[in-house]
Design a protein around this motif. Structure first.
Motif, PDB file in Angstrom:
ATOM      1  N   ASN A  45       0.618  -1.812   0.194  1.00 31.24           N
ATOM      2  CA  ASN A  45      -0.065  -0.315  -0.006  1.00 31.24           C
ATOM      3  C   ASN A  45       1.024   0.948   0.102  1.00 31.24           C
ATOM      4  O   ASN A  45       0.851   2.492  -0.784  1.00 31.24           O
ATOM      5  CB  ASN A  45      -1.089  -0.067   0.998  1.00 31.24           C
ATOM      6  N   MET A  46       1.993   1.294   0.628  1.00 29.83           N
ATOM      7  CA  MET A  46       3.093   2.348   0.838  1.00 29.83           C
ATOM      8  C   MET A  46       3.412   2.572  -0.573  1.00 29.83           C
ATOM      9  O   MET A  46       3.347   4.213  -1.099  1.00 29.83           O
ATOM     10  CB  MET A  46       4.174   2.383   1.483  1.00 29.83           C
ATOM     11  N   SER A  47       3.723   1.803  -1.151  1.00 32.22           N
ATOM     12  CA  SER A  47       4.411   1.768  -2.736  1.00 32.22           C
ATOM     13  C   SER A  47       3.214   2.220  -3.705  1.00 32.22           C
ATOM     14  O   SER A  47       3.617   2.980  -3.804  1.00 32.22           O
ATOM     15  CB  SER A  47       4.640   0.113  -3.062  1.00 32.22           C
ATOM     16  N   LEU A  48       2.141   1.967  -3.779  1.00 30.31           N
ATOM     17  CA  LEU A  48       1.178   1.640  -4.079  1.00 30.31           C
ATOM     18  C   LEU A  48       0.944   3.485  -3.791  1.00 30.31           C
ATOM     19  O   LEU A  48       0.613   4.609  -4.649  1.00 30.31           O
ATOM     20  CB  LEU A  48      -0.386   1.688  -4.460  1.00 30.31           C
ATOM     21  N   LEU A  54       4.106  10.495  -6.469  1.00 28.88           N
ATOM     22  CA  LEU A  54       5.352  10.866  -7.483  1.00 28.88           C
ATOM     23  C   LEU A  54       5.157  11.016  -9.035  1.00 28.88           C
ATOM     24  O   LEU A  54       5.796  11.664 -10.141  1.00 28.88           O
ATOM     25  CB  LEU A  54       6.978   9.367  -7.540  1.00 28.88           C
ATOM     26  N   ASN A  55       4.280  10.395 -10.195  1.00 33.48           N
ATOM     27  CA  ASN A  55       3.902  10.627 -10.941  1.00 33.48           C
ATOM     28  C   ASN A  55       2.995  10.699 -11.632  1.00 33.48           C
ATOM     29  O   ASN A  55       1.953  11.141 -11.056  1.00 33.48           O
ATOM     30  CB  ASN A  55       3.655   8.469 -11.544  1.00 33.48           C
ATOM     31  N   LYS A 301       2.315   0.429 -13.765  1.00 33.05           N
ATOM     32  CA  LYS A 301       3.432  -0.801 -13.728  1.00 33.05           C
ATOM     33  C   LYS A 301       4.449   0.004 -14.364  1.00 33.05           C
ATOM     34  O   LYS A 301       5.383   0.046 -14.997  1.00 33.05           O
ATOM     35  CB  LYS A 301       3.244  -2.309 -15.041  1.00 33.05           C
ATOM     36  N   LEU A 302       4.165   0.798 -15.719  1.00 34.82           N
ATOM     37  CA  LEU A 302       4.936   1.585 -16.102  1.00 34.82           C
ATOM     38  C   LEU A 302       5.499   3.243 -15.172  1.00 34.82           C
ATOM     39  O   LEU A 302       6.442   3.828 -15.199  1.00 34.82           O
ATOM     40  CB  LEU A 302       3.761   3.039 -16.966  1.00 34.82           C
ATOM     41  N   ALA A 303       4.523   3.286 -14.412  1.00 41.42           N
ATOM     42  CA  ALA A 303       4.908   4.241 -13.342  1.00 41.42           C
ATOM     43  C   ALA A 303       5.730   3.593 -12.567  1.00 41.42           C
ATOM     44  O   ALA A 303       7.028   4.122 -11.568  1.00 41.42           O
ATOM     45  CB  ALA A 303       3.768   5.029 -12.211  1.00 41.42           C
ATOM     46  N   LEU A 304       5.426   2.350 -11.619  1.00 37.68           N
ATOM     47  CA  LEU A 304       7.224   1.586 -11.205  1.00 37.68           C
ATOM     48  C   LEU A 304       7.608   1.110 -11.834  1.00 37.68           C
ATOM     49  O   LEU A 304       9.561   1.785 -11.614  1.00 37.68           O
ATOM     50  CB  LEU A 304       6.195   0.183 -10.802  1.00 37.68           C
TER      51      LEU A 304
END
Length: 313
Positions: A45-48, A54-55, A301-304
């Motif tokens: 959840n923190m990663s999302l 950021l994006n 996925k692109l944001a990652l």
């Protein structure tokens, strides 16, 4: 309805949480299992949340709501998981009366808020698919902010009602909660005063939230389905379904396990079954939500990839 407690009963100032299971051999394996679940939930959840923040290409209404959903799941895991983990490694998992009421309040707050956020997300998908030309106008930044504010305020009001009704009860004699957290029905089982008002209020509040939100979600997807069926473009149909698929899965898990858990148990055995069902609801759903939206979403996925590229360069 339970009899009113006598005046000379000694009031309970702390409770003992029995935990999930009373089997010494399973305590350590379960501790590591739920620790892994906790870690995945928090990191996922923190990663999302960080990716969306950021994006810039994710700064849209859909991801604004997803940001709030992940924030709720992230906070939600802190309400009961630490006490749950303590129950596996300590002989007696004690929680004070004030701590128990606080846990109940935040549990109700985040559950109710998530329910409303999922409802808002369904409405957002309806506008995006059925009224694409008006989407930026209807789902403006101001409207999105008001919808989220309303979701949190309604969640706060529901939690306040549940907790306020629980505080008015007297707890005496037994202080052993047959659960791993302070939930409504296990607490009502311990009360030595009348629980009629609590049961009535709980039924009305939960029933209203479930019926209203379910109706809005159902109508939104009925209109989406009607619109999709009449689409001439196969590409448009595929795009519409891909944007709704993750939300449908999330709603199914949340409401499915939630209803199974919170249907009032009529016996002690049913109460025990409800405790095990609640594991899927309280631990499974917050962990799966970021995974569902990550694996099924090209934008995430692109944001990652972009974020990882920034970090490595």
């Amino acid at each position: 309805m339970k009899p009113i407690a006598k005046k000379n009963d000694s009031l309970v100032t702390q409770f003992i949480l029995m935990g999930l299971i009373d089997e010494p051999k399973l305590q350590l394996p379960l501790f590591f299992l739920f620790l892994v679940n906790y870690t995945v939930t928090v990191v996922g959840n923190m990663s999302l949340i960080v990716l969306i923040f950021l994006n810039s290409h994710l700064h849209t209404p859909m991801y604004f709501f997803l940001f709030n959903l992940s924030f709720i799941d992230f906070c939600y895991s802190f309400v009961f998981t630490p006490k749950m983990l303590m129950s596996f490694v300590s002989e007696r998992n004690i929680i004070s009366f004030a701590g128990c009421m606080t846990q109940l309040f935040f549990f109700c707050f985040f559950v109710n808020s998530e329910c409303y956020v999922l409802t808002v997300m369904a409405y957002d998908r309806y506008v995006a698919i059925c009224q694409p030309l008006l989407y930026t106008v209807v789902m403006s930044r101001r409207v999105c902010s008001l919808l989220m504010l309303g979701s949190y305020l309604l969640g706060f009001a529901g939690a306040l009602v549940h907790t306020g009704c629980m505080i008015r009860l007297n707890f005496c004699d037994s202080n052993l909660i047959n659960h791993y957290m302070c939930d409504i029905f296990p607490l009502l089982q311990l009360s030595c005063s009348s629980t009629y008002v609590n049961e009535l209020v709980s039924s009305v509040v939960v029933g209203t939230v479930v019926i209203v939100s379910s109706l809005i979600i159902f109508i939104s997807y009925a209109l989406i389905l009607y619109n999709v069926v009449h689409m001439s473009s196969a590409q448009g149909w595929s795009k519409a379904m891909s944007t709704c698929g993750s939300h449908i899965v999330t709603v199914g898990l949340f409401y499915g396990f939630g209803l199974l858990t919170h249907i009032k148990p009529s016996t002690a055995g049913a109460l025990g079954e409800g405790k095990f069902l609640s594991v899927f609801y309280t631990f499974g759903v917050p962990m799966l939500n970021p995974l569902i939206y990550s694996f099924r979403n090209k934008d995430v996925k692109l944001a990652l990839k972009r974020t990882l590229k920034r970090i490595t360069n």
